[in-house]
Write a protein that holds these residues in place. Sequence first.
Motif, mmCIF file in Angstrom:
data_model
loop_
_atom_site.group_PDB
_atom_site.id
_atom_site.type_symbol
_atom_site.label_atom_id
_atom_site.label_comp_id
_atom_site.label_asym_id
_atom_site.label_seq_id
_atom_site.Cartn_x
_atom_site.Cartn_y
_atom_site.Cartn_z
ATOM 1 N N ASP A 166 11.195 -37.185 30.377
ATOM 2 C CA ASP A 166 10.538 -35.963 29.923
ATOM 3 C C ASP A 166 11.130 -34.737 30.611
ATOM 4 N N VAL A 167 11.356 -34.832 31.912
ATOM 5 C CA VAL A 167 11.951 -33.713 32.646
ATOM 6 C C VAL A 167 13.369 -33.444 32.145
ATOM 7 N N ALA A 168 14.135 -34.486 31.901
ATOM 8 C CA ALA A 168 15.496 -34.312 31.392
ATOM 9 C C ALA A 168 15.491 -33.680 30.003
ATOM 10 N N ALA A 169 14.568 -34.107 29.154
ATOM 11 C CA ALA A 169 14.491 -33.556 27.797
ATOM 12 C C ALA A 169 14.138 -32.076 27.826
ATOM 13 N N LYS A 170 13.165 -31.707 28.633
ATOM 14 C CA LYS A 170 12.772 -30.292 28.705
ATOM 15 C C LYS A 170 13.863 -29.446 29.339
ATOM 16 N N GLY A 171 14.544 -30.000 30.337
ATOM 17 C CA GLY A 171 15.633 -29.262 30.965
ATOM 18 C C GLY A 171 16.790 -29.035 30.005
ATOM 19 N N LEU A 172 17.177 -30.074 29.278
ATOM 20 C CA LEU A 172 18.259 -29.914 28.304
ATOM 21 C C LEU A 172 17.891 -28.912 27.216
ATOM 22 N N SER A 173 16.666 -28.975 26.754
ATOM 23 C CA SER A 173 16.238 -28.049 25.711
ATOM 24 C C SER A 173 16.224 -26.616 26.224
ATOM 25 N N VAL B 151 20.815 -18.222 23.142
ATOM 26 C CA VAL B 151 20.433 -16.810 23.172
ATOM 27 C C VAL B 151 21.539 -15.953 23.784
ATOM 28 N N PHE B 152 22.082 -16.382 24.912
ATOM 29 C CA PHE B 152 23.030 -15.550 25.635
ATOM 30 C C PHE B 152 24.487 -15.912 25.398
ATOM 31 N N GLY B 153 24.764 -17.028 24.760
ATOM 32 C CA GLY B 153 26.141 -17.438 24.537
ATOM 33 C C GLY B 153 26.725 -16.835 23.279
ATOM 34 N N HIS B 154 28.042 -16.780 23.233
ATOM 35 C CA HIS B 154 28.751 -16.271 22.059
ATOM 36 C C HIS B 154 29.726 -17.332 21.588
ATOM 37 N N GLY B 155 29.954 -17.368 20.302
ATOM 38 C CA GLY B 155 30.957 -18.273 19.744
ATOM 39 C C GLY B 155 30.543 -19.728 19.852
ATOM 40 N N GLY B 156 31.362 -20.513 20.538
ATOM 41 C CA GLY B 156 31.131 -21.951 20.660
ATOM 42 C C GLY B 156 29.951 -22.309 21.546
ATOM 43 N N TRP B 157 29.520 -21.387 22.395
ATOM 44 C CA TRP B 157 28.379 -21.684 23.269
ATOM 45 C C TRP B 157 27.092 -21.848 22.468
ATOM 46 N N PHE B 158 26.979 -21.153 21.323
ATOM 47 C CA PHE B 158 25.803 -21.312 20.469
ATOM 48 C C PHE B 158 25.725 -22.740 19.937
ATOM 49 N N VAL B 159 26.854 -23.258 19.496
ATOM 50 C CA VAL B 159 26.892 -24.621 18.967
ATOM 51 C C VAL B 159 26.606 -25.624 20.078
ATOM 52 N N ALA B 160 27.133 -25.373 21.274
ATOM 53 C CA ALA B 160 26.855 -26.261 22.406
ATOM 54 C C ALA B 160 25.367 -26.228 22.756
ATOM 55 N N GLY B 161 24.752 -25.045 22.701
ATOM 56 C CA GLY B 161 23.313 -24.938 22.959
ATOM 57 C C GLY B 161 22.496 -25.662 21.918
ATOM 58 N N LEU B 162 22.913 -25.563 20.674
ATOM 59 C CA LEU B 162 22.231 -26.279 19.597
ATOM 60 C C LEU B 162 22.314 -27.786 19.815
ATOM 61 N N PHE B 163 23.475 -28.249 20.241
ATOM 62 C CA PHE B 163 23.655 -29.671 20.539
ATOM 63 C C PHE B 163 22.757 -30.097 21.701
ATOM 64 N N LEU B 164 22.647 -29.273 22.741
ATOM 65 C CA LEU B 164 21.796 -29.626 23.876
ATOM 66 C C LEU B 164 20.320 -29.686 23.480
ATOM 67 N N VAL B 165 19.881 -28.769 22.642
ATOM 68 C CA VAL B 165 18.488 -28.809 22.177
ATOM 69 C C VAL B 165 18.253 -30.079 21.366
ATOM 70 N N PHE B 166 19.190 -30.443 20.525
ATOM 71 C CA PHE B 166 19.065 -31.658 19.726
ATOM 72 C C PHE B 166 18.994 -32.892 20.631
ATOM 73 N N MET B 167 19.849 -32.942 21.648
ATOM 74 C CA MET B 167 19.819 -34.062 22.589
ATOM 75 C C MET B 167 18.503 -34.091 23.362
ATOM 76 N N GLY B 168 17.972 -32.918 23.727
ATOM 77 C CA GLY B 168 16.689 -32.853 24.414
ATOM 78 C C GLY B 168 15.553 -33.401 23.559
#
Length: 85
Positions: free
Chosen positions: A11-18, A26-43
């Motif tokens: 649970d802690v890992a899921a919330k942290g990844l999300s 929010v703060f990333g540009h370009g490929g960082w948005f896609v990486a953030g989307l992937f991390l939320v999905f993994m969370g």
Amino acid sequence: MEHLRGPLYLDVAAKGLSLVGVVMMVFGHGGWFVAGLFLVFMGVLIGAWGMVAVRRVRSPSGPARPAPFGPWGRRGRSSDEEPGS
């Protein structure tokens, strides 16, 4: 309670990844948005895995804590009643 340590870590890992994923989106540009989307999905996937793990660890008779309106059986009957009544 010693059995719930693994699902707690999940649970802690899921919330942290999300949370990290949302910050990257929010703060990333370009490929960082896609990486953030992937991390939320993994969370979300790890959170679902943690919920399944807790469900398998829990007692089949219900929660260990007292129910707010008294003990209840699986089918809505009170556990104090006779099975034949």
